[in-house]
Write a protein that holds these residues in place. Structure first.
Motif, PDB file in Angstrom:
ATOM      1  N   VAL A  37     -30.261 -27.142  18.611  1.00 53.63           N
ATOM      2  CA  VAL A  37     -30.794 -26.632  17.290  1.00 53.63           C
ATOM      3  C   VAL A  37     -29.820 -25.923  16.410  1.00 53.63           C
ATOM      4  O   VAL A  37     -29.068 -24.902  16.572  1.00 53.63           O
ATOM      5  CB  VAL A  37     -32.093 -25.637  17.346  1.00 53.63           C
ATOM      6  CG1 VAL A  37     -32.681 -25.182  16.175  1.00 53.63           C
ATOM      7  CG2 VAL A  37     -33.134 -26.183  18.458  1.00 53.63           C
ATOM      8  N   CYS A  38     -29.309 -26.524  15.391  1.00 52.67           N
ATOM      9  CA  CYS A  38     -28.426 -26.008  14.425  1.00 52.67           C
ATOM     10  C   CYS A  38     -28.638 -25.038  13.346  1.00 52.67           C
ATOM     11  O   CYS A  38     -29.911 -25.709  12.558  1.00 52.67           O
ATOM     12  CB  CYS A  38     -27.456 -27.170  14.016  1.00 52.67           C
ATOM     13  SG  CYS A  38     -26.116 -26.929  12.885  1.00 52.67           S
ATOM     14  N   GLY A  39     -27.951 -24.317  12.711  1.00 53.60           N
ATOM     15  CA  GLY A  39     -28.184 -23.823  11.425  1.00 53.60           C
ATOM     16  C   GLY A  39     -28.605 -24.596  10.342  1.00 53.60           C
ATOM     17  O   GLY A  39     -29.541 -24.405   9.585  1.00 53.60           O
ATOM     18  N   THR A  40     -28.021 -25.781  10.396  1.00 49.74           N
ATOM     19  CA  THR A  40     -28.289 -26.612   9.204  1.00 49.74           C
ATOM     20  C   THR A  40     -29.825 -27.196   9.284  1.00 49.74           C
ATOM     21  O   THR A  40     -30.232 -27.453   8.146  1.00 49.74           O
ATOM     22  CB  THR A  40     -27.544 -28.163   9.584  1.00 49.74           C
ATOM     23  OG1 THR A  40     -26.274 -27.686   9.440  1.00 49.74           O
ATOM     24  CG2 THR A  40     -27.455 -29.196   8.375  1.00 49.74           C
ATOM     25  N   GLU A  41     -30.623 -27.354  10.233  1.00 46.35           N
ATOM     26  CA  GLU A  41     -31.834 -27.422  10.350  1.00 46.35           C
ATOM     27  C   GLU A  41     -32.715 -26.494   9.189  1.00 46.35           C
ATOM     28  O   GLU A  41     -33.614 -26.991   8.704  1.00 46.35           O
ATOM     29  CB  GLU A  41     -32.158 -27.056  11.899  1.00 46.35           C
ATOM     30  CG  GLU A  41     -32.662 -28.490  12.410  1.00 46.35           C
ATOM     31  CD  GLU A  41     -31.497 -29.092  13.291  1.00 46.35           C
ATOM     32  OE1 GLU A  41     -31.173 -30.164  12.688  1.00 46.35           O
ATOM     33  OE2 GLU A  41     -30.665 -28.587  14.111  1.00 46.35           O
ATOM     34  N   GLY A  59     -32.483 -32.761  13.689  1.00 43.34           N
ATOM     35  CA  GLY A  59     -31.818 -32.589  14.955  1.00 43.34           C
ATOM     36  C   GLY A  59     -30.606 -33.609  14.898  1.00 43.34           C
ATOM     37  O   GLY A  59     -30.788 -34.896  14.695  1.00 43.34           O
ATOM     38  N   HIS A  60     -29.296 -32.945  15.143  1.00 42.36           N
ATOM     39  CA  HIS A  60     -28.298 -34.148  14.965  1.00 42.36           C
ATOM     40  C   HIS A  60     -27.216 -33.551  15.979  1.00 42.36           C
ATOM     41  O   HIS A  60     -26.125 -33.826  16.231  1.00 42.36           O
ATOM     42  CB  HIS A  60     -27.532 -33.792  13.578  1.00 42.36           C
ATOM     43  CG  HIS A  60     -26.976 -32.262  13.314  1.00 42.36           C
ATOM     44  ND1 HIS A  60     -27.880 -31.679  12.764  1.00 42.36           N
ATOM     45  CD2 HIS A  60     -25.954 -31.643  13.585  1.00 42.36           C
ATOM     46  CE1 HIS A  60     -27.215 -30.474  12.566  1.00 42.36           C
ATOM     47  NE2 HIS A  60     -26.210 -30.494  12.828  1.00 42.36           N
ATOM     48  N   GLU A  61     -28.026 -32.880  17.181  1.00 44.87           N
ATOM     49  CA  GLU A  61     -26.832 -32.658  18.431  1.00 44.87           C
ATOM     50  C   GLU A  61     -27.780 -33.245  19.495  1.00 44.87           C
ATOM     51  O   GLU A  61     -28.738 -32.674  20.056  1.00 44.87           O
ATOM     52  CB  GLU A  61     -26.633 -31.116  18.762  1.00 44.87           C
ATOM     53  CG  GLU A  61     -25.812 -30.581  17.679  1.00 44.87           C
ATOM     54  CD  GLU A  61     -25.565 -29.152  18.136  1.00 44.87           C
ATOM     55  OE1 GLU A  61     -24.588 -28.546  17.918  1.00 44.87           O
ATOM     56  OE2 GLU A  61     -26.429 -28.250  18.696  1.00 44.87           O
ATOM     57  N   CYS A 146     -21.740 -31.623  20.009  1.00 41.90           N
ATOM     58  CA  CYS A 146     -22.042 -32.679  19.187  1.00 41.90           C
ATOM     59  C   CYS A 146     -21.810 -31.974  17.739  1.00 41.90           C
ATOM     60  O   CYS A 146     -21.403 -32.839  16.749  1.00 41.90           O
ATOM     61  CB  CYS A 146     -23.243 -33.571  19.478  1.00 41.90           C
ATOM     62  SG  CYS A 146     -23.388 -34.248  20.809  1.00 41.90           S
ATOM     63  N   CYS A 147     -22.199 -30.840  17.417  1.00 46.00           N
ATOM     64  CA  CYS A 147     -21.889 -30.274  16.338  1.00 46.00           C
ATOM     65  C   CYS A 147     -21.252 -28.944  16.514  1.00 46.00           C
ATOM     66  O   CYS A 147     -20.160 -29.013  16.004  1.00 46.00           O
ATOM     67  CB  CYS A 147     -23.245 -29.956  15.408  1.00 46.00           C
ATOM     68  SG  CYS A 147     -23.310 -29.052  13.939  1.00 46.00           S
ATOM     69  N   ALA A 148     -21.883 -27.948  17.077  1.00 43.57           N
ATOM     70  CA  ALA A 148     -21.089 -26.892  17.131  1.00 43.57           C
ATOM     71  C   ALA A 148     -19.790 -26.776  17.708  1.00 43.57           C
ATOM     72  O   ALA A 148     -18.801 -26.385  17.256  1.00 43.57           O
ATOM     73  CB  ALA A 148     -22.066 -25.664  18.149  1.00 43.57           C
ATOM     74  N   GLY A 330     -25.738 -17.856  20.421  1.00 43.91           N
ATOM     75  CA  GLY A 330     -25.651 -19.184  20.967  1.00 43.91           C
ATOM     76  C   GLY A 330     -26.429 -20.241  20.540  1.00 43.91           C
ATOM     77  O   GLY A 330     -27.328 -19.766  19.538  1.00 43.91           O
ATOM     78  N   ARG A 331     -26.657 -21.204  21.208  1.00 45.09           N
ATOM     79  CA  ARG A 331     -27.440 -22.429  20.687  1.00 45.09           C
ATOM     80  C   ARG A 331     -28.929 -22.243  21.448  1.00 45.09           C
ATOM     81  O   ARG A 331     -28.833 -22.161  22.766  1.00 45.09           O
ATOM     82  CB  ARG A 331     -26.499 -23.798  20.989  1.00 45.09           C
ATOM     83  CG  ARG A 331     -25.962 -24.353  20.101  1.00 45.09           C
ATOM     84  CD  ARG A 331     -26.756 -24.728  18.840  1.00 45.09           C
ATOM     85  NE  ARG A 331     -26.161 -25.662  17.965  1.00 45.09           N
ATOM     86  CZ  ARG A 331     -25.574 -25.271  16.750  1.00 45.09           C
ATOM     87  NH1 ARG A 331     -25.625 -24.029  16.295  1.00 45.09           N
ATOM     88  NH2 ARG A 331     -24.992 -26.139  15.919  1.00 45.09           N
ATOM     89  N   LEU A 332     -29.875 -22.516  20.833  1.00 44.46           N
ATOM     90  CA  LEU A 332     -31.144 -22.836  21.530  1.00 44.46           C
ATOM     91  C   LEU A 332     -31.164 -24.664  21.546  1.00 44.46           C
ATOM     92  O   LEU A 332     -30.709 -25.283  20.654  1.00 44.46           O
ATOM     93  CB  LEU A 332     -32.223 -22.668  20.586  1.00 44.46           C
ATOM     94  CG  LEU A 332     -32.299 -21.086  20.568  1.00 44.46           C
ATOM     95  CD1 LEU A 332     -33.632 -20.604  19.550  1.00 44.46           C
ATOM     96  CD2 LEU A 332     -32.850 -20.480  21.943  1.00 44.46           C
TER      97      LEU A 332
HETATM   98 ZN   LIG Z   1     -25.080 -28.696  12.904  1.00 46.18          ZN
END
Ligand SMILES: [Zn+2]
Ligand SMILES: [Zn+2]
Length: 336
Positions: A37-41, A59-61, A146-148, A330-332
């Protein structure tokens, strides 16, 4: 299949039951096992920009296993473990031919922006967007690459960090913590900046020699650089307050790397920048080769974007709410 889809801003994502997508001849279907889950969401849900159509699966990761292959696909088989390059590049434009797939002129889509993304049980992408995952890399660790992870690799490659450089990382979310790790790996003396205590603590664990609040940054950079200023500032927030902080601490031949953005403007003094021969570098996403590099670094234990927690896909809105509050270190990762 279940998919968490954006219908309109300022509304939770809808948990929709949608048809399982079928791959075209040059595509593969991936069974998503982990989706970061990226901040871009939040840029979508909070209305900064809209996907090319609605409803859209965000979702892009994505990391998972190959589920079905198109009739023209070679080299991939059902069950292969993969990470997905989210920019569904064409492979034949002038930027793709230069290995800069992140600048593709005619992409088939971009996951979550213009193609259904990773917050679903399955997704379909061109076969050339797959990167093979080694068996020892868990899906939950691979998705945030995949993104971070790769965004950090690209930004620090563009910044040309050299050993001994003082590198400031403004923002300590998913990309920020990966940037701390990558800057450290390249020999940088890393200062992370965050208002949040838990994120500062995570940044120290990721390799920052100092993790400070915005108010402490100028003194910290002065101390670590002998008063020379920062060699690199990686700017991940893109708002006026952090942009001003970034330009204030940049030293001679300093590189300001813009990764984050908002509707705010960057204001600089040409005089100040010219006499110090500073550079502003914009960095978007990553190339396919950099995703392959991130996976190799992760497999070697040299890059590991911290995972703050894993949740089932059905709790996607809870994950977005936590991210919006800014207290996720961190990432969820969602597990569809
Ligand atoms: Zn991202
Ligand atoms: Zn292209």
């Amino acid at each position: 299949m279940l998919a968490a889809r954006f219908h309109a801003p300022d509304r939770p994502l809808a948990l929709d039951d949608v048809p399982v997508p079928e791959p075209a001849p040059d595509e593969v279907r991936v069974r998503v096992r982990a989706a970061g889950v990226c901040g871009t969401e939040l840029h979508f849900t909070d209305g900064l920009y809209a996907p090319s159509r609605t409803p859209m699966t965000l979702g892009h990761e994505a990391a998972g296993t190959v589920d079905a292959v198109g009739s023209a696909v070679t080299g991939w088989a059902e069950g292969d473990r993969v990470a997905v390059y989210y920019y569904l590049f064409c492979g034949s434009c002038r930027w793709c031919l230069r290995g800069r797939q992140n600048l593709c002129l005619t992409p088939r889509g971009v996951l979550a922006f213009a193609a259904d993304g990773a917050f679903a049980e399955q997704l379909v992408v061109p076969a050339h967007c797959l990167v093979r995952l080694p068996d020892e890399l868990p899906f939950e660790a691979a998705a945030p690459l995949c993104c971070a992870g790769t965004t950090a690799v690209h930004a620090l490659t563009e910044a040309a960090v050299e050993p001994g450089d003082v590198v400031v990382v403004l923002g300590a979310g998913g990309v920020g913590l990966a940037a701390v790790q990558e800057a450290r790996r390249r020999g940088g003396v890393v200062v992370a900046v965050s208002r949040d205590d838990a994120r500062r603590s995570a940044a120290r664990s990721a390799g920052a020699v100092a993790a400070v609040s915005p108010a402490e940054l100028a003194d910290t950079v002065a101390r670590l650089s002998g008063g020379q200023g920062a060699d690199v500032v990686v700017e991940l927030a893109g708002v006026t307050a952090t942009l001003e902080l970034a330009t204030a601490v940049l030293g001679r031949r300093g590189r300001l790397v813009l990764v984050g953005y908002s509707a705010d403007a960057l204001t600089v003094s040409p005089l100040g920048m010219v006499v110090a021969e500073q550079r502003v570098i914009a960095s978007v996403g990553n190339t396919l080769a950099e995703l392959e590099q991130a996976v190799a670094l992760a497999a070697a234990g040299q890059l590991a974007p911290p995972v703050a927690g894993t949740l089932p896909l059905t709790q996607v809105n809870e994950a977005l709410d936590r991210l919006r509050k800014g207290d996720v270190a961190g990432r969820l990762v969602l597990t569809p």
